[in-house]
Design a protein around this motif. Structure first.
Motif, PDB file in Angstrom:
ATOM      1  N   ARG A   2       1.182   3.408  -3.811  1.00  0.00           N
ATOM      2  CA  ARG A   2       0.369   4.513  -4.333  1.00  0.00           C
ATOM      3  C   ARG A   2       0.946   5.866  -3.931  1.00  0.00           C
ATOM      4  O   ARG A   2       1.008   6.795  -4.753  1.00  0.00           O
ATOM      5  CB  ARG A   2      -1.069   4.378  -3.845  1.00  0.00           C
ATOM      6  N   GLY A   3       1.372   6.009  -2.701  1.00  0.00           N
ATOM      7  CA  GLY A   3       1.941   7.274  -2.260  1.00  0.00           C
ATOM      8  C   GLY A   3       3.204   7.637  -3.013  1.00  0.00           C
ATOM      9  O   GLY A   3       3.432   8.807  -3.359  1.00  0.00           O
ATOM     10  N   ASP A  31      -6.747   8.355  -0.184  1.00  0.00           N
ATOM     11  CA  ASP A  31      -5.353   8.050  -0.452  1.00  0.00           C
ATOM     12  C   ASP A  31      -4.766   9.070  -1.436  1.00  0.00           C
ATOM     13  O   ASP A  31      -5.513   9.790  -2.105  1.00  0.00           O
ATOM     14  CB  ASP A  31      -5.231   6.628  -1.015  1.00  0.00           C
ATOM     15  N   TYR A  64       0.811  -1.219   0.000  1.00  0.00           N
ATOM     16  CA  TYR A  64       0.000   0.000   0.000  1.00  0.00           C
ATOM     17  C   TYR A  64       0.845   1.270   0.000  1.00  0.00           C
ATOM     18  O   TYR A  64       0.314   2.361  -0.180  1.00  0.00           O
ATOM     19  CB  TYR A  64      -0.967  -0.011   1.181  1.00  0.00           C
TER      20      TYR A  64
END
Length: 300
Positions: free
Chosen positions: A225-226, A247, A222
């Protein structure tokens, strides 16, 4: 020979180091060494080749470890089965997943209806999950790729499209589709953010983009994405991530791969050992998970 000696032997065999095994077991190193010596004296053979505090299983130790592991596994399963039969169904359920974020909503929903259950959670890539299942360390695995090993059963939770995520300022951010070809096509030379080998994103990236320039790889899916949003590179993300509005922003593109026999999809499954006893809490979690992910499929 007693159970404590067998568990001590199992820990030393796993660590191949007496001090590390003692730290895990929270016993003094001399006491652990004496327990192993008693076991060897009873068996009449050495189980380890020793070099100081470092040890290595010899042929006798390897033979005995297989039998001892099965015996302890049977006893642990029997203990859990008796507790369930006695009505102590709250118990503990151990679950491994590729990312703990996948588990957060599932666990919260399950605990709302089963407040007496406690969890042990592990973040693991596929090879580690398979080993944890076979060793009896976990009851269930949430996996996005097939796990190796005998006598495994599974329930499909979700099958979804895999999308390409790009930074908001990327040249493709305004597009909705991109074509993938054997030579990279429009994505040739693009930097990729992905996971280490063992995770499904890396396996699919390697199959779709054989010459991918990987500039960042890690153990937290996860986090991808950042990093993509920050402009580090592009990468593959499951379609369910698109619904996480809070997000970091990215551009989403559907992947067309007409010349490649590689489906741009991932299937999330719950996996367990069919030859092992599953406690009531694990069985209840399995049923709950099927219903929980039905909402992500949109058929609830």
């Amino acid at each position: 020979m007693d159970l404590l000696e067998l568990r001590y032997f199992q820990a030393v065999a796993r660590h191949q180091h007496v001090s590390r095994a003692a730290a895990e077991l929270r016993v003094a190193q001399p006491a652990l060494s004496r327990a192993i010596a008693r076991l060897e004296a009873e068996l009449g053979v050495p189980l380890f080749d020793r070099r100081g505090r470092r040890v290595r299983l010899n042929q006798f130790g390897a033979m005995f470890l297989a039998r001892a592991g099965r015996a302890l596994d049977e006893l642990d399963q029997g203990q859990r089965e008796v507790r369930d039969a006695a009505g102590l169904a709250q118990g503990t359920v151990a679950v491994a997943a590729e990312t703990l974020r996948t588990l957060s909503g599932l666990v919260a929903g399950f605990l709302a209806g089963h407040p007496g259950v406690s969890f042990r959670l592990f973040q693991s890539p596929a090879p580690a999950m398979a080993a944890q299942l076979q060793a009896g360390q976990v009851d269930l695995c949430l996996a996005s790729q097939p796990l190796p090993g005998p006598a495994l059963a599974s329930a499909e939770l979700l099958s979804e499209e895999v999308l390409l995520a790009v930074p908001p300022s990327h040249r493709l951010a305004g597009r909705t589709r991109v074509t993938v070809s054997a030579d990279g096509g429009e994505l040739a030379g693009e930097p990729f953010v992905t996971t280490r080998p063992g995770y499904w994103q890396r396996a699919l990236t390697d199959r779709l983009f054989t010459d991918a320039v990987i500039v960042c790889e890690g153990d937290e899916p996860y986090a991808i994405r950042g990093l993509i949003s920050a402009g580090v590179g592009i990468g593959l993300m499951p379609a369910m991530a698109r619904r996480l509005a809070h997000d970091p922003p990215v551009g989403w593109l559907h992947l067309d791969a007409p010349g490649l026999d590689v489906p741009c999809r991932r299937t999330l499954s719950l996996v367990w050992r069919a030859d092992a006893y599953r406690p009531a809490a694990a069985r209840a979690l399995t049923e709950f998970a099927i219903g929980y992910f039905r909402t992500w499929r949109g058929d609830a």
